[in-house]
Scaffold this motif. Structure first.
Motif, PDB file in Angstrom:
ATOM      1  N   ALA A 195    -112.354 -16.443 -26.449  1.00  0.00           N
ATOM      2  CA  ALA A 195    -113.613 -16.941 -27.019  1.00  0.00           C
ATOM      3  C   ALA A 195    -113.580 -18.463 -27.142  1.00  0.00           C
ATOM      4  O   ALA A 195    -114.591 -19.145 -26.915  1.00  0.00           O
ATOM      5  N   LEU A 196    -112.416 -18.998 -27.495  1.00  0.00           N
ATOM      6  CA  LEU A 196    -112.283 -20.446 -27.624  1.00  0.00           C
ATOM      7  C   LEU A 196    -112.412 -21.124 -26.260  1.00  0.00           C
ATOM      8  O   LEU A 196    -113.024 -22.186 -26.136  1.00  0.00           O
ATOM      9  N   GLU A 197    -111.849 -20.507 -25.223  1.00  0.00           N
ATOM     10  CA  GLU A 197    -111.994 -21.049 -23.874  1.00  0.00           C
ATOM     11  C   GLU A 197    -113.457 -21.057 -23.444  1.00  0.00           C
ATOM     12  O   GLU A 197    -113.921 -22.000 -22.790  1.00  0.00           O
ATOM     13  N   ARG A 198    -114.186 -19.980 -23.792  1.00  0.00           N
ATOM     14  CA  ARG A 198    -115.619 -19.934 -23.453  1.00  0.00           C
ATOM     15  C   ARG A 198    -116.380 -21.038 -24.181  1.00  0.00           C
ATOM     16  O   ARG A 198    -117.274 -21.673 -23.616  1.00  0.00           O
ATOM     17  N   ASP A 202    -118.495 -23.867 -22.342  1.00  0.00           N
ATOM     18  CA  ASP A 202    -119.922 -24.043 -22.630  1.00  0.00           C
ATOM     19  C   ASP A 202    -120.236 -25.438 -23.155  1.00  0.00           C
ATOM     20  O   ASP A 202    -121.385 -25.893 -23.074  1.00  0.00           O
ATOM     21  N   ASN A 203    -119.220 -26.110 -23.708  1.00  0.00           N
ATOM     22  CA  ASN A 203    -119.429 -27.434 -24.290  1.00  0.00           C
ATOM     23  C   ASN A 203    -118.689 -28.529 -23.525  1.00  0.00           C
ATOM     24  O   ASN A 203    -118.389 -29.587 -24.086  1.00  0.00           O
ATOM     25  N   SER A 204    -118.426 -28.263 -22.269  1.00  0.00           N
ATOM     26  CA  SER A 204    -117.686 -29.229 -21.456  1.00  0.00           C
ATOM     27  C   SER A 204    -118.486 -30.514 -21.235  1.00  0.00           C
ATOM     28  O   SER A 204    -117.922 -31.538 -20.841  1.00  0.00           O
ATOM     29  N   HIS A 205    -119.809 -30.466 -21.501  1.00  0.00           N
ATOM     30  CA  HIS A 205    -120.650 -31.650 -21.332  1.00  0.00           C
ATOM     31  C   HIS A 205    -120.631 -32.544 -22.568  1.00  0.00           C
ATOM     32  O   HIS A 205    -121.205 -33.629 -22.552  1.00  0.00           O
ATOM     33  N   TYR A 239    -105.712 -29.536 -23.470  1.00  0.00           N
ATOM     34  CA  TYR A 239    -106.239 -28.339 -22.818  1.00  0.00           C
ATOM     35  C   TYR A 239    -107.710 -28.545 -22.453  1.00  0.00           C
ATOM     36  O   TYR A 239    -108.143 -28.224 -21.346  1.00  0.00           O
ATOM     37  N   PHE A 240    -108.488 -29.088 -23.403  1.00  0.00           N
ATOM     38  CA  PHE A 240    -109.919 -29.309 -23.187  1.00  0.00           C
ATOM     39  C   PHE A 240    -110.143 -30.351 -22.091  1.00  0.00           C
ATOM     40  O   PHE A 240    -110.989 -30.179 -21.207  1.00  0.00           O
ATOM     41  N   ASN A 241    -109.383 -31.436 -22.128  1.00  0.00           N
ATOM     42  CA  ASN A 241    -109.534 -32.474 -21.107  1.00  0.00           C
ATOM     43  C   ASN A 241    -109.136 -31.971 -19.727  1.00  0.00           C
ATOM     44  O   ASN A 241    -109.788 -32.317 -18.719  1.00  0.00           O
ATOM     45  N   GLU A 242    -108.090 -31.141 -19.654  1.00  0.00           N
ATOM     46  CA  GLU A 242    -107.687 -30.605 -18.360  1.00  0.00           C
ATOM     47  C   GLU A 242    -108.731 -29.629 -17.828  1.00  0.00           C
ATOM     48  O   GLU A 242    -108.935 -29.522 -16.609  1.00  0.00           O
ATOM     49  N   GLY A 267    -119.280 -35.473 -20.479  1.00  0.00           N
ATOM     50  CA  GLY A 267    -119.120 -36.059 -21.805  1.00  0.00           C
ATOM     51  C   GLY A 267    -118.310 -37.336 -21.847  1.00  0.00           C
ATOM     52  O   GLY A 267    -117.907 -37.774 -22.938  1.00  0.00           O
ATOM     53  N   PHE A 268    -118.068 -37.960 -20.702  1.00  0.00           N
ATOM     54  CA  PHE A 268    -117.317 -39.217 -20.664  1.00  0.00           C
ATOM     55  C   PHE A 268    -118.307 -40.375 -20.504  1.00  0.00           C
ATOM     56  O   PHE A 268    -118.873 -40.569 -19.423  1.00  0.00           O
ATOM     57  N   ASP A 269    -118.521 -41.138 -21.563  1.00  0.00           N
ATOM     58  CA  ASP A 269    -119.436 -42.280 -21.490  1.00  0.00           C
ATOM     59  C   ASP A 269    -118.839 -43.420 -20.687  1.00  0.00           C
ATOM     60  O   ASP A 269    -119.570 -44.236 -20.102  1.00  0.00           O
ATOM     61  N   ASP A 270    -117.516 -43.495 -20.662  1.00  0.00           N
ATOM     62  CA  ASP A 270    -116.820 -44.566 -19.946  1.00  0.00           C
ATOM     63  C   ASP A 270    -116.244 -44.009 -18.647  1.00  0.00           C
ATOM     64  O   ASP A 270    -115.251 -43.273 -18.671  1.00  0.00           O
ATOM     65  N   PRO A 271    -116.834 -44.325 -17.498  1.00  0.00           N
ATOM     66  CA  PRO A 271    -116.331 -43.788 -16.231  1.00  0.00           C
ATOM     67  C   PRO A 271    -114.924 -44.271 -15.888  1.00  0.00           C
ATOM     68  O   PRO A 271    -114.191 -43.603 -15.164  1.00  0.00           O
ATOM     69  N   TYR A 272    -114.552 -45.436 -16.424  1.00  0.00           N
ATOM     70  CA  TYR A 272    -113.212 -45.948 -16.145  1.00  0.00           C
ATOM     71  C   TYR A 272    -112.163 -45.125 -16.902  1.00  0.00           C
ATOM     72  O   TYR A 272    -111.086 -44.847 -16.374  1.00  0.00           O
ATOM     73  N   TYR A 273    -112.499 -44.741 -18.122  1.00  0.00           N
ATOM     74  CA  TYR A 273    -111.595 -43.851 -18.860  1.00  0.00           C
ATOM     75  C   TYR A 273    -111.486 -42.509 -18.149  1.00  0.00           C
ATOM     76  O   TYR A 273    -110.390 -41.948 -18.019  1.00  0.00           O
TER      77      TYR A 273
END
Length: 297
Positions: A195-198, A202-205, A239-242, A267-273
């Motif tokens: 459930a946590l993975e889902r 779902d919130n990867s953005h 885990y979330f970033n990967e 969800g990354f505002d900084d493309p360089y990061y």
């Protein structure tokens, strides 16, 4: 090496001690030097079996598949005693004095191996154990039996160097499977990982922090991070970033969106990061990943 017990073998039991010439070869061979057996066997209904060692020069695994046994280990945390029942594995690291014996009323049946190798001192970490805890409870352990049978069957063939290397690779394969078989038994979950993975998917953005994810699990940040790492082997945020980088790879493969657009969509505002994180995870920059993939389409 710490000599195996001289317990008299009844019908159906077996004990293999590799010759010194072969163990010296295994200690040098590139496929075996990381971890290799010195001796191994299978004891059935081992009534009267028991050993006490004040000096222990190698590592010992004992897996109980029937009956019961008892053990004592001397470590920096003092003397620790316990019992071993069907489905449990005992790891006795080199250097620790110990004793073990079969239960008198329900003697154990065990598979066992003495082993060494460059990674042998790390086996406690590999299996997720730390003193004074030396026992794993395995689930679905019968999936290991084909490899165990192959290893035991080598004793019926003339020992040669290539067969000794084969024994080492079989043992390495067996030990590599243990964390998966032990993970759920050793680390009962306080949350639903699927459930946590889902939720993460779902919130990867979005930009989530540890408190957001821990709140979904219903745990404090500290307790959640500790439990999550025990179960998955990594931190929640890594885990979330990967997961995000995995999704980025899919988009780089299947779309012509710019790297900036893909980064913002995850969800990354900084493309360089985002690019630095992508390179840290994948080993190459997002642009290089896309170019290398398109060249092989």
């Amino acid at each position: 090496m710490s000599q195996p017990s001289n317990w008299p073998l009844p019908a159906g039991s077996s004990r293999v001690v590799l010759p010194l010439e072969l163990t010296e070869h295994l200690a040098q061979h590139p496929l075996s030097r990381h971890l290799y057996p010195l001796a191994y066997g299978h004891y059935l209904a081992a009534r009267g079996h028991g050993v006490e060692r004040h000096q222990h020069t190698d590592n010992l695994l004992i897996f109980c598949h029937r009956g019961r046994g008892h053990y004592r280990v001397e470590s920096e945390f003092g003397s620790h005693s316990g019992s071993l029942t069907a489905g449990q594995l005992l790891l006795l690291p080199a250097g620790l004095a110990h004793a073990y014996r079969a239960d008198s009323s329900s003697p154990w049946s065990i598979y066992w191996t003495h082993f060494r190798g460059t990674i042998a001192p790390s086996c406690m970490d590999i299996l997720g154990l730390q003193p004074p805890h030396f026992v794993l409870t395995l689930q679905n352990w019968r999936s290991l039996l084909p490899s165990v049978t192959d290893l035991l069957n080598l004793q019926h063939q003339r020992w040669q160097r290539h067969r000794a290397v084969r024994a080492a690779t079989l043992l390495q394969n067996l030990i590599a499977q243990l964390p998966d078989l032990a993970s759920h038994a050793q680390h009962p979950q306080d949350f639903d990982l699927l459930a946590l993975e889902r939720f993460m998917q779902d919130n990867s953005h979005r930009h989530l922090d540890l408190a957001d994810i821990a709140d979904v699990a219903g745990l404090s940040r500290f307790h959640f991070a500790k439990k999550f790492k025990a179960i998955t082997g990594t931190s929640p945020m890594r885990y979330f970033n990967e997961l995000k980088i995995k999704l980025a790879c899919q988009q780089l493969d299947s779309s012509t969106d710019s790297i900036r657009t893909i980064a913002q969509g995850l969800g990354f505002d900084d493309p360089y990061y985002f690019s630095r994180l992508f390179k840290k995870v994948m080993g190459i920059a997002p642009s290089s990943y896309r170019d290398s993939h398109q060249q092989h389409i």
